[in-house]
Every structure is written in structure tokens, then in C-alpha cells.
Scaffold this motif. Structure first.
Motif, PDB file in Angstrom:
ATOM      1  N   THR A  11       0.828  -1.203   0.000  1.00 49.86           N
ATOM      2  CA  THR A  11       0.000   0.000   0.000  1.00 49.86           C
ATOM      3  C   THR A  11       0.865   1.256   0.000  1.00 49.86           C
ATOM      4  O   THR A  11       0.514   2.262  -0.615  1.00 49.86           O
ATOM      5  N   VAL A  14       1.911   2.790  -3.481  1.00 49.90           N
ATOM      6  CA  VAL A  14       0.868   3.212  -4.416  1.00 49.90           C
ATOM      7  C   VAL A  14       0.176   4.481  -3.917  1.00 49.90           C
ATOM      8  O   VAL A  14      -0.151   4.596  -2.731  1.00 49.90           O
ATOM      9  N   LYS A  15      -0.053   5.413  -4.821  1.00 46.79           N
ATOM     10  CA  LYS A  15      -0.723   6.676  -4.506  1.00 46.79           C
ATOM     11  C   LYS A  15      -1.870   6.914  -5.480  1.00 46.79           C
ATOM     12  O   LYS A  15      -1.764   6.600  -6.667  1.00 46.79           O
ATOM     13  N   ALA A  16      -2.946   7.504  -4.965  1.00 45.21           N
ATOM     14  CA  ALA A  16      -4.097   7.869  -5.794  1.00 45.21           C
ATOM     15  C   ALA A  16      -4.066   9.364  -6.059  1.00 45.21           C
ATOM     16  O   ALA A  16      -3.849  10.159  -5.143  1.00 45.21           O
ATOM     17  N   ILE A  30      -3.727   6.305 -10.770  1.00 42.49           N
ATOM     18  CA  ILE A  30      -3.082   5.586  -9.681  1.00 42.49           C
ATOM     19  C   ILE A  30      -1.620   5.349 -10.080  1.00 42.49           C
ATOM     20  O   ILE A  30      -1.354   4.879 -11.193  1.00 42.49           O
ATOM     21  N   TYR A  42       1.353  -5.047  -9.705  1.00 44.55           N
ATOM     22  CA  TYR A  42       0.541  -4.564  -8.592  1.00 44.55           C
ATOM     23  C   TYR A  42      -0.928  -4.822  -8.876  1.00 44.55           C
ATOM     24  O   TYR A  42      -1.399  -4.595  -9.984  1.00 44.55           O
ATOM     25  N   ILE A  44      -4.450  -3.516  -7.145  1.00 48.60           N
ATOM     26  CA  ILE A  44      -4.797  -2.408  -6.264  1.00 48.60           C
ATOM     27  C   ILE A  44      -6.315  -2.274  -6.147  1.00 48.60           C
ATOM     28  O   ILE A  44      -7.020  -2.242  -7.160  1.00 48.60           O
ATOM     29  N   VAL A  46      -9.177   0.273  -5.178  1.00 48.32           N
ATOM     30  CA  VAL A  46      -9.375   1.711  -5.047  1.00 48.32           C
ATOM     31  C   VAL A  46     -10.823   1.976  -4.637  1.00 48.32           C
ATOM     32  O   VAL A  46     -11.750   1.469  -5.261  1.00 48.32           O
ATOM     33  N   GLU A  89      -9.136   6.640  -2.940  1.00 49.26           N
ATOM     34  CA  GLU A  89      -8.146   6.226  -1.954  1.00 49.26           C
ATOM     35  C   GLU A  89      -7.723   4.784  -2.219  1.00 49.26           C
ATOM     36  O   GLU A  89      -8.539   3.973  -2.689  1.00 49.26           O
ATOM     37  N   VAL A  90      -6.482   4.495  -1.938  1.00 50.39           N
ATOM     38  CA  VAL A  90      -5.986   3.133  -2.084  1.00 50.39           C
ATOM     39  C   VAL A  90      -6.383   2.381  -0.833  1.00 50.39           C
ATOM     40  O   VAL A  90      -5.894   2.669   0.265  1.00 50.39           O
ATOM     41  N   GLN A  91      -7.287   1.428  -0.983  1.00 53.23           N
ATOM     42  CA  GLN A  91      -7.740   0.613   0.137  1.00 53.23           C
ATOM     43  C   GLN A  91      -6.721  -0.493   0.430  1.00 53.23           C
ATOM     44  O   GLN A  91      -6.405  -0.752   1.580  1.00 53.23           O
ATOM     45  N   ALA A  93      -3.180  -2.649  -1.622  1.00 52.54           N
ATOM     46  CA  ALA A  93      -2.324  -2.857  -2.780  1.00 52.54           C
ATOM     47  C   ALA A  93      -1.408  -4.044  -2.501  1.00 52.54           C
ATOM     48  O   ALA A  93      -0.821  -4.134  -1.427  1.00 52.54           O
TER      49      ALA A  93
END
Length: 96
Positions: A11, A14-16, A30, A42, A44, A46, A89-91, A93
Motif C-alpha cells: 500500500t 501506491v498513490k491515488a 493511480i 501490482y 490495487i 481503489v 483512496e488506495v484501500q 495494494a
């Protein structure tokens, strides 16, 4: 997400980005940054939320073949029409 074999929590890799309208859907860019010395894939999850923090939609995105020390982007696209202000938002990853 449970079907990803040998996935490691990534997580933090990774950035949103901000959300924007794309036709009748909402999208967010992302970015996955690979800290390893070999290629990584990855998977992910989201979440799209309204300005009150309520969950509006969730999608799973794959970003494959991120080179060592590099970043690669993908687009998360909502499954349904979302109205009002939204954030991504990244829930979760997984790096595999």
C-alpha cells in the motif's frame, strides 16, 4: 484480491491522484512505484468516496511490469455514475 498468489502488502508503494469526470464515470490516476531490484506487478483496490467519507464505489486495478526503481500509472474507473465531489483512496495494494 484474495486470489493474488504470493502478494505482499504494498500500500505504501501506491498513490491515488485526484478524481475527474470521464463521460458518465469518475476516474483517478493511480501511481505504483517499485522499490525492488526486479520488475513487479501490482493489484490495487481503489475506493471512491464522497466528501462525507461515504463509500460510493470500489474497483480493482492491475498495473503490470513496473520496472525496478520506476513508477507506472494506471486509471481507476468507477463502475457506476458518481455525483458530487469524490475522492479516490488506495484501500489495499499487493505487489507480486
Amino acid at each position: 484480491m484474495n486470489q493474488v498468489k504470493d502478494g505482499v502488502n504494498a500500500t505504501g508503494d501506491v498513490k491515488a491522484g485526484p478524481t475527474k469526470a470521464d463521460g458518465d464515470r469518475t476516474t483517478a490516476e493511480i501511481t505504483a512505484t517499485n522499490p525492488l531490484d526486479k520488475n513487479a506487478d501490482y493489484t490495487i483496490m481503489v475506493n471512491f468516496r464522497d466528501d462525507g467519507g461515504n463509500l460510493l464505489d470500489a474497483v480493482v486495478l492491475n498495473i503490470d511490469a513496473v520496472e525496478p526503481g520506476k513508477s507506472k500509472t494506471g486509471t481507476a474507473r468507477s463502475n457506476r455514475t458518481l455525483s458530487g465531489e469524490t475522492t479516490a483512496e488506495v484501500q489495499q495494494a499487493l505487489r507480486h
